[in-house]
Design a protein around this motif. Structure first.
Motif, short mmCIF file in Angstrom:
data_model
loop_
_atom_site.label_atom_id
_atom_site.label_comp_id
_atom_site.label_asym_id
_atom_site.label_seq_id
_atom_site.Cartn_x
_atom_site.Cartn_y
_atom_site.Cartn_z
N TRP B 48 11.96 55.11 -11.92
CA TRP B 48 11.84 56.44 -12.67
C TRP B 48 10.78 57.38 -12.46
N ARG B 49 9.73 56.96 -12.15
CA ARG B 49 8.74 57.78 -11.83
C ARG B 49 8.80 58.55 -10.48
N ASP B 50 9.10 57.54 -9.65
CA ASP B 50 9.36 57.87 -8.14
C ASP B 50 10.76 58.43 -7.51
N MET B 51 11.40 58.55 -8.70
CA MET B 51 13.00 59.02 -8.29
C MET B 51 13.06 60.01 -7.15
N ASP B 52 11.96 60.95 -7.20
CA ASP B 52 12.10 62.01 -6.19
C ASP B 52 12.16 61.33 -4.58
N ASP B 53 11.43 60.11 -4.71
CA ASP B 53 11.32 59.50 -3.16
C ASP B 53 12.49 59.11 -2.66
N LEU B 54 13.55 58.94 -3.51
CA LEU B 54 14.65 58.39 -3.16
C LEU B 54 15.70 59.63 -2.30
N THR B 55 15.80 59.21 -0.91
CA THR B 55 16.45 60.21 -0.13
C THR B 55 17.72 59.56 0.28
N ASP B 56 18.43 60.46 1.29
CA ASP B 56 19.70 59.95 1.57
C ASP B 56 19.67 58.92 2.86
N THR B 57 18.38 58.69 3.30
CA THR B 57 18.22 57.79 4.41
C THR B 57 18.41 56.34 4.10
N ILE B 58 17.88 56.28 2.93
CA ILE B 58 17.95 54.90 2.36
C ILE B 58 18.80 54.48 1.20
N THR B 59 19.36 53.37 1.17
CA THR B 59 20.12 53.00 -0.12
C THR B 59 19.43 52.60 -1.18
N THR B 60 20.13 52.93 -2.48
CA THR B 60 19.33 52.78 -3.71
C THR B 60 19.03 51.49 -3.81
N TYR B 61 19.75 50.61 -3.32
CA TYR B 61 19.38 49.15 -3.50
C TYR B 61 18.29 48.62 -2.89
N SER B 62 17.94 49.09 -1.52
CA SER B 62 16.81 48.50 -0.64
C SER B 62 15.76 49.35 -1.28
N TRP B 63 15.96 50.54 -1.65
CA TRP B 63 14.71 51.29 -2.19
C TRP B 63 14.19 50.62 -3.50
N LEU B 64 15.14 50.15 -4.37
CA LEU B 64 14.61 49.51 -5.83
C LEU B 64 13.96 48.13 -5.31
N LEU B 65 14.70 47.35 -4.16
CA LEU B 65 14.19 46.17 -3.85
C LEU B 65 12.65 46.26 -3.27
N LYS B 66 12.56 47.32 -2.74
CA LYS B 66 11.19 47.50 -2.02
C LYS B 66 10.15 47.55 -3.24
N ILE B 67 10.62 48.48 -4.37
CA ILE B 67 9.60 48.73 -5.62
C ILE B 67 9.58 47.42 -6.14
N LEU B 68 10.36 46.57 -6.19
CA LEU B 68 10.43 45.39 -6.93
C LEU B 68 9.45 44.42 -6.01
N ASP B 69 9.57 44.44 -4.61
CA ASP B 69 8.57 43.77 -3.59
C ASP B 69 6.97 43.90 -4.09
N HIS B 70 6.97 45.39 -4.16
CA HIS B 70 5.71 45.75 -4.41
C HIS B 70 4.88 45.34 -5.93
N VAL B 71 5.91 45.51 -6.92
CA VAL B 71 5.70 44.92 -8.22
C VAL B 71 5.32 43.56 -8.30
N ILE B 72 5.73 42.79 -7.73
CA ILE B 72 5.47 41.35 -7.38
C ILE B 72 4.30 41.22 -6.79
N ALA B 73 4.11 41.60 -5.74
CA ALA B 73 2.94 41.56 -4.87
C ALA B 73 1.51 42.03 -5.60
N ASP B 74 1.74 43.37 -6.25
CA ASP B 74 0.83 43.70 -7.06
C ASP B 74 0.29 42.87 -8.11
N ASP B 75 1.54 42.32 -8.78
CA ASP B 75 1.34 41.28 -9.92
C ASP B 75 0.59 40.19 -9.53
N ARG B 76 0.71 39.63 -8.37
CA ARG B 76 0.15 38.33 -7.84
C ARG B 76 -1.21 38.67 -7.42
#
Ligand SMILES: [Zn+2]
Lengths: 287, 194
Positions: B48-76
């Motif tokens: 939600w915060r970074d919605m403006d980063d979503l561009t046409d060149t990436i799919t929403t799904y991989s964009w979300l996955l990248k965020i999740l991946d960072h969330v998990i890494a940060d948490d660990r």
């Protein structure tokens, strides 16, 4: 002659082993059809003469096939509702902040990207911190949200605190680690400590104190003395008037020296206390 | 304000379809359901915060996955639970060949007999770098190119990690199956290094 043949054989063997290990990293690509023609040809030539690699390819195919058929998971209904509620609340919170949409945010977005790697989410915070976050949203006047662009003082420490102030007025406060014993570096009659946490200013570690004054929120940054006096403009201003000031629209930063430290106060201009009002605490320097 | 609610609506349309899949991925890496929920929530907040980063060149799904991946890494990182860095490079062919289950036919059979939960358990125990590519590629079916984007690594590295990750997973499964079948005592013909 015989020796030479043996050596050649040995060389061939070493070469083959090296290739065998190198190609192992390409086998997934072979299985998934991700290799270019040349790579595929090399792998195929090797596979013809290497049973371990052929077995590996077959195991990879079987594994990929099996994993692809793993049952999927759906978000349980209650979890979905909690998520909906969270997103509604978050959306509505920003709803009160028109600048969320503005180009200001996009600018600050980049500047503060690193800052926002801090654990800002309320989910890592205890209940009272969530309450504080709400308090901040209520107390921050709408005026401070109509910021235009991050102004630059061309003094790193000033730009840093300005950016942090502006960014944090749009996000949750980091988890506070202040206790009852935490002493505000600079105090004045109606200053109420809300939260405190560690940060970085001018490349050195610093401590932030979020303070409520009436219905306004200000931040005090206690910073390293060396960082504080690094800039000539600040040094001259402090020598002449006892403080340095920087205005950016309706936001103001003042820099006042402390014993063995520097203090930066940032907030809405009309909420910044006059220098005579400020009572410096002898408190320990823990930056 | 209409702008904000428009944004909310847009966000919902973009992200709603991916919730289940993100949750499944979180669950495959989390120790508990609660942990997976926290990750999912944090992912949505950041999205939600970074919605403006979503561009046409990436799919929403991989964009979300990248965020999740960072969330998990940060948490660990925050909880100092970073899993061991894997040093495994090549599994010794000789070790594998001592197990009858390593042959293609028996291995396929072994996989069919494995329950989903057993497989997931083995995947969870893979070193992090390998686990992520195996989960993204083999469970989620994401392309090499997109995995490279999610993990910020070159596509060639995706391929080598996937090769090694699958080999490691296969080895774990084979060894486990051998132990289950023949009992703890019976080891393959020769002494094997762990
Ligand atoms: Zn080979």
């Amino acid at each position: 002659m015989k020796n030479q043949t043996a050596e050649t054989d040995n060389n061939q063997q070493v070469k083959w082993q090296t290739l065998h290990y190198q190609l192992q990293d390409l086998l997934a690509g072979y299985v998934d059809g991700e290799l270019d023609k040349q790579q595929a040809a090399i792998v195929e030539a090797h596979l013809a003469g290497c049973k371990p690699c052929r077995d590996d390819v077959q195991r990879q195919q079987a594994l990929a096939f099996r994993l692809n058929r793993l049952g999927s998971q759906t978000v349980p209904e209650q979890m979905n509702q909690r998520l909906d509620q969270l997103m509604d609340e978050t959306g509505n919170k920003h709803h009160q902040q028109p600048s969320w949409q503005s180009y200001f945010y996009q600018g600050i977005n980049r500047i503060t990207k690193n800052l926002r790697q801090l654990p800002l989410s309320p989910f890592y915070a205890s209940g009272w911190v969530i309450a504080l976050v709400l308090a901040i949203v209520l107390f921050l006047p709408v005026k401070t949200h109509t910021l235009v662009k991050t102004g630059s003082s061309h003094i790193p420490m000033i730009d840093d605190v300005l950016a942090q102030y502006q960014q944090l007025s749009h996000a949750s406060l980091p988890v506070s680690d202040h206790t009852e014993k935490t002493v505000l570096p600079a105090n004045w009659p109606d200053a109420h400590l809300l939260a405190s946490w560690a940060t970085t200013v001018g490349g050195a570690s610093a401590r932030v104190f979020a303070i409520r004054r009436g219905d306004q929120v200000l931040f005090q940054f206690r910073i390293n003395e060396a960082v504080f006096f690094r800039n000539a403009t600040v040094r001259q201003a402090v020598a002449r008037r006892g403080q340095y000031q920087f205005h950016h629209h309706n936001i103001m930063v003042i820099a006042v020296p402390e014993k063995h430290a520097g203090l930066l106060i940032v907030g809405p201009t009309h909420a910044i206390p006059a220098i005579q009002q400020i009572k410096h605490q002898p408190g320990q320097v823990d930056v | 304000m209409p702008l904000s609610s428009h944004r909310q609506k847009q966000f919902r349309t973009l992200t709603q379809p991916w919730r289940d899949r993100l949750y499944a991925i979180a669950l495959r890496q989390a120790d508990t359901v609660d942990e997976a929920e926290v990750w999912l929530q944090e992912t949505m907040l950041r999205a939600w915060r970074d919605m403006d980063d979503l561009t046409d060149t990436i799919t929403t799904y991989s964009w979300l996955l990248k965020i999740l991946d960072h969330v998990i890494a940060d948490d660990r990182r925050r909880s100092h639970r970073r899993r061991q860095i894997a040093l495994v490079v090549n599994v010794d062919d000789n070790v594998l060949n001592r197990y009858a289950e390593a042959a293609p036919g028996p291995f396929e059979q072994l996989l069919q007999q494995q329950k989903d939960a057993q497989l997931l358990q083995q995947i969870r125990s893979l070193p992090e770098n390998f686990r992520r590519v195996v989960v993204y590629r083999d469970i989620e079916g994401i392309s090499y190119r997109e995995i490279a984007y999610i993990l910020d690594i070159p596509p060639g590295t995706v391929m080598s990690r996937l090769s090694r990750g699958r080999r490691l997973l296969a080895t774990q499964l084979i060894k486990h199956a051998a132990i289950d079948l023949h009992g703890q005592q019976k080891k393959p013909s020769e002494q094997q290094s762990p």
